[in-house]
Scaffold this active site. Sequence first.
Site, PDB file in Angstrom:
ATOM      1  N   LYS A  75       0.658  -0.828  -0.185  1.00 38.94           N
ATOM      2  CA  LYS A  75       0.333   0.134  -0.195  1.00 38.94           C
ATOM      3  C   LYS A  75       0.888   1.250  -0.377  1.00 38.94           C
ATOM      4  O   LYS A  75       0.298   2.202  -1.003  1.00 38.94           O
ATOM      5  CB  LYS A  75      -1.158  -0.467   0.999  1.00 38.94           C
ATOM      6  CG  LYS A  75      -0.088  -0.234   2.686  1.00 38.94           C
ATOM      7  CD  LYS A  75      -1.664  -0.194   3.320  1.00 38.94           C
ATOM      8  CE  LYS A  75      -1.305  -0.941   5.452  1.00 38.94           C
ATOM      9  NZ  LYS A  75      -1.320  -1.843   4.727  1.00 38.94           N
ATOM     10  N   HIS A 122      -1.223  -8.695  12.223  1.00 41.41           N
ATOM     11  CA  HIS A 122      -1.628  -8.018  13.145  1.00 41.41           C
ATOM     12  C   HIS A 122      -3.269  -8.808  13.907  1.00 41.41           C
ATOM     13  O   HIS A 122      -3.784  -8.345  14.366  1.00 41.41           O
ATOM     14  CB  HIS A 122      -2.944  -6.678  12.230  1.00 41.41           C
ATOM     15  CG  HIS A 122      -1.988  -5.334  12.087  1.00 41.41           C
ATOM     16  ND1 HIS A 122      -0.926  -4.964  12.169  1.00 41.41           N
ATOM     17  CD2 HIS A 122      -1.878  -4.681  11.326  1.00 41.41           C
ATOM     18  CE1 HIS A 122       0.231  -3.915  11.957  1.00 41.41           C
ATOM     19  NE2 HIS A 122      -0.381  -4.451  10.454  1.00 41.41           N
ATOM     20  N   ASN A 168      -1.871   6.819   6.416  1.00 45.54           N
ATOM     21  CA  ASN A 168      -0.921   6.008   7.374  1.00 45.54           C
ATOM     22  C   ASN A 168      -0.146   6.862   6.967  1.00 45.54           C
ATOM     23  O   ASN A 168       1.675   5.865   7.908  1.00 45.54           O
ATOM     24  CB  ASN A 168      -1.343   4.495   7.399  1.00 45.54           C
ATOM     25  CG  ASN A 168      -0.564   3.589   8.311  1.00 45.54           C
ATOM     26  OD1 ASN A 168      -0.828   3.653   9.081  1.00 45.54           O
ATOM     27  ND2 ASN A 168      -0.059   1.923   6.930  1.00 45.54           N
TER      28      ASN A 168
END
Length: 456
Positions: A133, A201, A156
């Site tokens: 990303k 995560h 982010n």
Amino acid sequence: MENAAITDLLKKNFALDLETSKVLVVGLGNTGISVARYLQKLGINFAITDSRDKPPMIEVFLQQMPDTPFFTGGFDEAAFKVATHLVVSPGVSLNEKSIIKAIANGAKVVSDIDLFACSVDVPIVAITGSNGKSTVTTMLGEMAKTAGKKVVVGGNLGTPALDLLTPIAEMYVLELSSFQLERTTVLNATAATVLNVSADHLDRHADIAEYAREKQQVYNGNGVMVINADDPVVDAMREVGRRILTFSIKKAADFYIACQGDAEYLMHNEQRLMPLAELPLEGRHNAANALAALALGVAIGLNEQAMCNALRTFKGLDHRMQRVAEIRGVTWVNDSKATNIGACVAALKGYQRKVILIAGGDAKGADMNDLTPAVKEKAKAVVLMGKDAGLIEQALNGSVPVYFAENMTQAVQISASLAQAGDNVLLSPACASLDQYKNYQDRGEQFTKAVLGMLP
């Protein structure tokens, strides 16, 4: 947008108004301080809380907002009790007891991305995924600049979203994490993509299905959905009635790779865009990143030739498949940003020959057995370090030779002793870095320092 228009949208979407609302900003890192500046500018009442005794941005906060209430060294129950709205930083879990209790008592959760979405009236491109990303976000930003657009890039990646706001922007390109998306409700991106979904995560998400659902939030609204046709989890996110553009490195799609004559090309339907050989990035996964960026660019009307020109000069990101040096015929590659299994697998599969892999760190609850097939296929040896080195060794189960290192200098020394001319040594940890380093950048810099230290 004018402040009055923004506050009208905040009131309409979240019942957040200047007179009666009391916002509690939870977490005083980069995102928290950006939210504080935003609320101060709009004249909205707020306070700050952080579980740490000395949050990273406390000095900046005290200097810029000395009259704003703040509570550190634990979450203050009284602050949560009076809050009408919570802006919870991505680094703070929504499963904190104080947050759960406040929500049960009627407090509304608003993300910094929600606040951003209520403050922008130009196109937003939203990019998420387990891997790639940051590369795609930066790539698309460069494409937009080359096409003559006044584009602002962040989220982010780099600058927090609310610090990006500027009246001169013609479009925004945002990288978004699952932690940002899980608490965002009003984002309606002009174009959006989930690049891929792999285990990551899982220390914060219950399972990969929940993680995928949070990623899917990026498609909320009615914008163009850019879909990775090679990822079955993403492919299943298609919505009836939406405009969809697909990309693939394995089969025909709206954007794909075709072999014509003795060369491969990046394609848009039947149109050749550019030879794949002109893409100056290592690895097949970077071809997928380029196709995703092209699809997003077409979705928002960027000129295709300008986008290809940007790709030809795109050198990639620091710590992402970054060539450090070639020493005595051995190529050393820094992929420290590969903080999960999927990123490491993608890096390995980009090589034709077997590599020496340096891996390990904090696995974040991921099942390291998922790494084994790619390592077995693409690695001639593995050098392990960090907290979960033993878990990786157990998962590999003798399929390749394994060596252990106490630190990065030792990992590089062991790799150098194993490598022969023509080999690639790849740092692609498949794990987070915080067990031994400040962050993945610090880890990558230590690798680079150790490698360059071998130069004559």
